[in-house]
Each structure stands twice: as structure tokens, then as C-alpha cells.
Design an enzyme around this catalytic site. Structure first.
Site, PDB file in Angstrom:
ATOM      1  N   TYR A 185     -32.315 -94.048  90.768  1.00  0.00           N
ATOM      2  CA  TYR A 185     -32.491 -92.628  91.113  1.00  0.00           C
ATOM      3  C   TYR A 185     -33.947 -92.220  91.332  1.00  0.00           C
ATOM      4  O   TYR A 185     -34.210 -91.079  91.691  1.00  0.00           O
ATOM      5  CB  TYR A 185     -31.858 -91.756  90.027  1.00  0.00           C
ATOM      6  CG  TYR A 185     -30.366 -91.971  89.917  1.00  0.00           C
ATOM      7  CD1 TYR A 185     -29.525 -91.615  90.969  1.00  0.00           C
ATOM      8  CD2 TYR A 185     -29.801 -92.566  88.788  1.00  0.00           C
ATOM      9  CE1 TYR A 185     -28.155 -91.844  90.896  1.00  0.00           C
ATOM     10  CE2 TYR A 185     -28.434 -92.781  88.702  1.00  0.00           C
ATOM     11  CZ  TYR A 185     -27.622 -92.421  89.757  1.00  0.00           C
ATOM     12  OH  TYR A 185     -26.271 -92.642  89.689  1.00  0.00           O
ATOM     13  N   HIS A 191     -26.718 -86.972  97.869  1.00  0.00           N
ATOM     14  CA  HIS A 191     -26.805 -87.958  96.787  1.00  0.00           C
ATOM     15  C   HIS A 191     -28.160 -88.637  96.885  1.00  0.00           C
ATOM     16  O   HIS A 191     -28.588 -89.017  97.980  1.00  0.00           O
ATOM     17  CB  HIS A 191     -25.708 -89.016  96.905  1.00  0.00           C
ATOM     18  CG  HIS A 191     -24.342 -88.430  96.782  1.00  0.00           C
ATOM     19  ND1 HIS A 191     -23.775 -88.126  95.572  1.00  0.00           N
ATOM     20  CD2 HIS A 191     -23.454 -88.051  97.730  1.00  0.00           C
ATOM     21  CE1 HIS A 191     -22.582 -87.590  95.785  1.00  0.00           C
ATOM     22  NE2 HIS A 191     -22.364 -87.533  97.084  1.00  0.00           N
TER      23      HIS A 191
HETATM   24  C1  DQA Z   1     -25.337 -89.439  92.510  1.00  0.00           C
HETATM   25  C2  DQA Z   1     -24.410 -90.634  92.738  1.00  0.00           C
HETATM   26  C3  DQA Z   1     -23.201 -90.558  91.826  1.00  0.00           C
HETATM   27  O1  DQA Z   1     -22.362 -91.681  92.049  1.00  0.00           O
HETATM   28  C4  DQA Z   1     -23.637 -90.575  90.384  1.00  0.00           C
HETATM   29  O2  DQA Z   1     -22.514 -90.412  89.534  1.00  0.00           O
HETATM   30  C5  DQA Z   1     -24.682 -89.572  90.073  1.00  0.00           C
HETATM   31  C6  DQA Z   1     -25.727 -89.291  91.047  1.00  0.00           C
HETATM   32  C7  DQA Z   1     -26.645 -89.565  93.321  1.00  0.00           C
HETATM   33  O3  DQA Z   1     -27.321 -88.551  93.447  1.00  0.00           O
HETATM   34  O4  DQA Z   1     -26.990 -90.658  93.794  1.00  0.00           O
HETATM   35  O5  DQA Z   1     -24.746 -89.037  88.975  1.00  0.00           O
HETATM   36  O6  DQA Z   1     -24.670 -88.269  92.928  1.00  0.00           O
END
Ligand code: DQA
Length: 153
Positions: free
Chosen positions: A25, A102
Site C-alpha cells: 500500500y 484502490h
Molecule cells: C484496497 C484493496 C483491498 O483488496 C483491500 O482489502 C484494502 C485496500 C486498496 O486500496 O488497494 O483494504 O482497497
């Protein structure tokens, strides 16, 4: 005339950005993300409100509120993307443009992340570009809102 309001909603665990699995992330925090959104919105002449919750029902209530309050919605439903029909239903009920964001490229990851219920209800989806995805979502919403305004005239 008042600036159009864009609601930016972040779902569960995104309060831990920066320290949560940074290899996936990134190292930017939720604060960094919200600052980027505020600066981008200001440059585009948009008003912005950023919120984060770990609670599914709260996220749904905020989406419902967008119906009367916002000109556009940016939402990262996080884990609820892959599980929540109720959240999808709430987004379906909106008649404003919605961009789902995302941070990670969900299609490159585990199979259970490849499907998002919310995508069925979104105008468009951005994934895999980190917090820059929110900036792009704001620029796109600004373009869409301008086009809608031109169509109205
Ligand atoms: C997310 C991707 C999702 O699969 C995950 O559960 C998240 C973050 C992203 O921003 O990449 O919590 O939404």
C-alpha cells in the site's frame, strides 16, 4: 456559485496506511492522502470532504448522504469491495458520478480481490497507482462535472 462538493470515502483499515503492509500500500499515510486530495481539489475549484471508517454501516450511511449533498463520490471500499452487496446497493442508488479507487492493483493480487461488487455501480475504477489514483479520480470527476454542466446549458 458554491464549489461542487466531492465526498472522498475510505473504508476499513485505511486509517493504518503508511504502516500497514507498506510493500503493497506504500508509505503515504491517510493524512498524506487527504492532503493530496485537498490540494488537488483546491486547484480544480472543487470543495472536498474526506472521511474514513472501519464500519460497514457507517460507510453505507455516508454513501446515502452523498445523494443529497455531493456532486461526485470517490470511494475506496477496501475489504468491503469484495464482500458487500449492501454497499453496492447504496452506490447503485446514487445518480452522481462515482469513481472507485484502490491503492494496489487488485487484479495482480489474490483471486478473491479480483472481484468488486462496488465496481458494478461505479462510473469508473482506478487501481494500482497508490495515492495518485485519488488525484486522477478528482481530475476525472472535475471533467465529468464540467461536461454535465455544458449539457445542461
Ligand atoms: C484496497 C484493496 C483491498 O483488496 C483491500 O482489502 C484494502 C485496500 C486498496 O486500496 O488497494 O483494504 O482497497
Amino acid at each position: 456559485m458554491a464549489s461542487p462538493l466531492i465526498l472522498v470515502l475510505n473504508g476499513p483499515n485505511l486509517n493504518m496506511l503508511g504502516t500497514r503492509e507498506p510493500e503493497i500500500y506504500g508509505t503515504a499515510t491517510l493524512d498524506d492522502l487527504e492532503t493530496l486530495c485537498a490540494e488537488t481539489a483546491e486547484g480544480l475549484g472543487l470543495a472536498i470532504e474526506c472521511r474514513q471508517t472501519n464500519v460497514e454501516g457507517e460507510l453505507i450511511t455516508w454513501v446515502q448522504e452523498a445523494r443529497d449533498r455531493a456532486a461526485g463520490l470517490i470511494i475506496n471500499p477496501a475489504g468491503y469491495s469484495h464482500t458487500s452487496i449492501a454497499l453496492m446497493d447504496a452506490v447503485m442508488a446514487l445518480d452522481i458520478p462515482v469513481i472507485e479507487v484502490h491503492l494496489s492493483n487488485i487484479h495482480k493480487r489474490e483471486e478473491f480481490r479480483h472481484h468488486s461488487y462496488v465496481s458494478r455501480a461505479a462510473t469508473g475504477v482506478i487501481c494500482g497507482l497508490g495515492i495518485a489514483g485519488y488525484r486522477l479520480a478528482l481530475i476525472t470527476l472535475s471533467d465529468i462535472l464540467e461536461e454535465l454542466e455544458e449539457d445542461d446549458q
